[in-house]
Design an enzyme around this catalytic site. Sequence first.
Site, PDB file in Angstrom:
ATOM      1  N   SER A   1      16.193  50.898  46.952  1.00 11.76           N
ATOM      2  CA  SER A   1      17.410  50.341  47.548  1.00 11.76           C
ATOM      3  C   SER A   1      17.521  48.878  47.155  1.00 11.76           C
ATOM      4  CB  SER A   1      17.390  50.477  49.075  1.00 11.76           C
ATOM      5  OG  SER A   1      16.310  49.756  49.630  1.00 11.76           O
TER       6      SER A   1
ATOM      7  N   HIS B   1      25.586  46.837  46.536  1.00 14.30           N
ATOM      8  CA  HIS B   1      24.506  47.612  47.150  1.00 14.30           C
ATOM      9  C   HIS B   1      24.318  48.893  46.350  1.00 14.30           C
ATOM     10  CE1 HIS B   1      23.901  51.251  49.754  1.00 14.30           C
ATOM     11  NE2 HIS B   1      22.773  50.611  49.998  1.00 14.30           N
TER      12      HIS B   1
ATOM     13  N   ASN C   1      21.531  52.516  46.363  1.00  9.53           N
ATOM     14  CA  ASN C   1      20.400  53.192  46.967  1.00  9.53           C
ATOM     15  C   ASN C   1      20.294  54.593  46.383  1.00  9.53           C
ATOM     16  OD1 ASN C   1      19.714  55.271  49.403  1.00  9.53           O
ATOM     17  ND2 ASN C   1      18.419  53.464  49.493  1.00  9.53           N
TER      18      ASN C   1
ATOM     19  N   GLY D   1       9.217  52.705  61.883  1.00  9.42           N
ATOM     20  CA  GLY D   1       8.145  51.733  61.722  1.00  9.42           C
ATOM     21  C   GLY D   1       8.071  51.135  60.338  1.00  9.42           C
ATOM     22  N   GLY D   2       9.209  51.064  59.663  1.00 10.28           N
ATOM     23  CA  GLY D   2       9.241  50.459  58.332  1.00 10.28           C
ATOM     24  C   GLY D   2       8.995  48.959  58.377  1.00 10.28           C
ATOM     25  N   ARG D   3       8.896  48.374  57.209  1.00 11.72           N
ATOM     26  CA  ARG D   3       8.625  46.934  57.122  1.00 11.72           C
ATOM     27  C   ARG D   3       9.916  46.162  57.347  1.00 11.72           C
ATOM     28  NH1 ARG D   3       8.166  42.938  52.862  1.00 11.72           N
ATOM     29  NH2 ARG D   3       6.474  41.470  53.322  1.00 11.72           N
TER      30      ARG D   3
END
EC number: 1.3.3.3
Length: 298
Positions: A90, A104, A106, A256-258
């Site tokens: 992305s 953008h 992705n 819980g991604g960064r």
Amino acid sequence: MDTQILKTYFTTLQSRIVEELETFDGQPFRTDSWERPEGGGGISRLIEDGGFFERGGVNFSHVTGQSLPASATAVRPQLAGRAWEAMGVSLVLHPRNPYCPTAHMNVRCFVATKPGEEDVWWFGGGMDMTPYYGQREDVAHFHRTCRDALAPFGDDVYPRYKKWCDEYFFLKHRNEPRGVGGVFFDDLNEGGFERCFALTQAVGNAFTQAYLPVLAKRRDTPYGERERDFQAYRRGRYVEFNLVWDRGTLFGLQSGGRTESILMSLPPVVKWRYDWKPEAGTPEAELYEVFLQPQDWA
């Protein structure tokens, strides 16, 4: 499913795009590798205060988990309790010059597994452009590149994915599009894995062809505080969409991604005003009257 072929493509795509962007900008991207405690990790490639880009990021992520977050099972309740694996690239690019659009892109693949049952997989992705001062020829070039990339997969594919993009990148609370669109698709598994993977690659591979010629044409356009001020105001809409409506942002945060990698899409300078309207007959008004009206650009 052998995911190594996917990983090879996505990491190669990230490297190629970053190389092209570094050449265009003149400054290197920072490389930031990370691991996710719940499983997987990724590579974030970032530029801030570059020679051309005020901020840009091209991220690869490959994350896994034992149960899907609510943002995924809300629309696919049958997947509750399955282990999952998500992988993709992305990017978001914010030029400093207001005459150069934000963009953008992705491309991604998702697999949900359960012992004794067949894997559930799908591809998704797309690209879209968000100008502040629109030019018809730029928007037409972007859309024609998207159309041509999808042409081998059927005459109906580009019109469907363009419409999907117009409907997805829409700020319901503002009743306005985020930009001039492009193409968007999700839940793609029709026609088998090879076709879906090839289509996804076609979109990823076409991005720099669609976007960089627009930047090359506008990068030296003079601008002043008026244009920068309007750019900052319109960037506020970008922030609103990503934080309120974007499913990818929500999935990343819920799984819980960064956080730093997820929110790298946000522009560095943004403004909001109460009930602001552009003056009639100005270039700023033209954005609303012409370029934020969905139409057949290609």
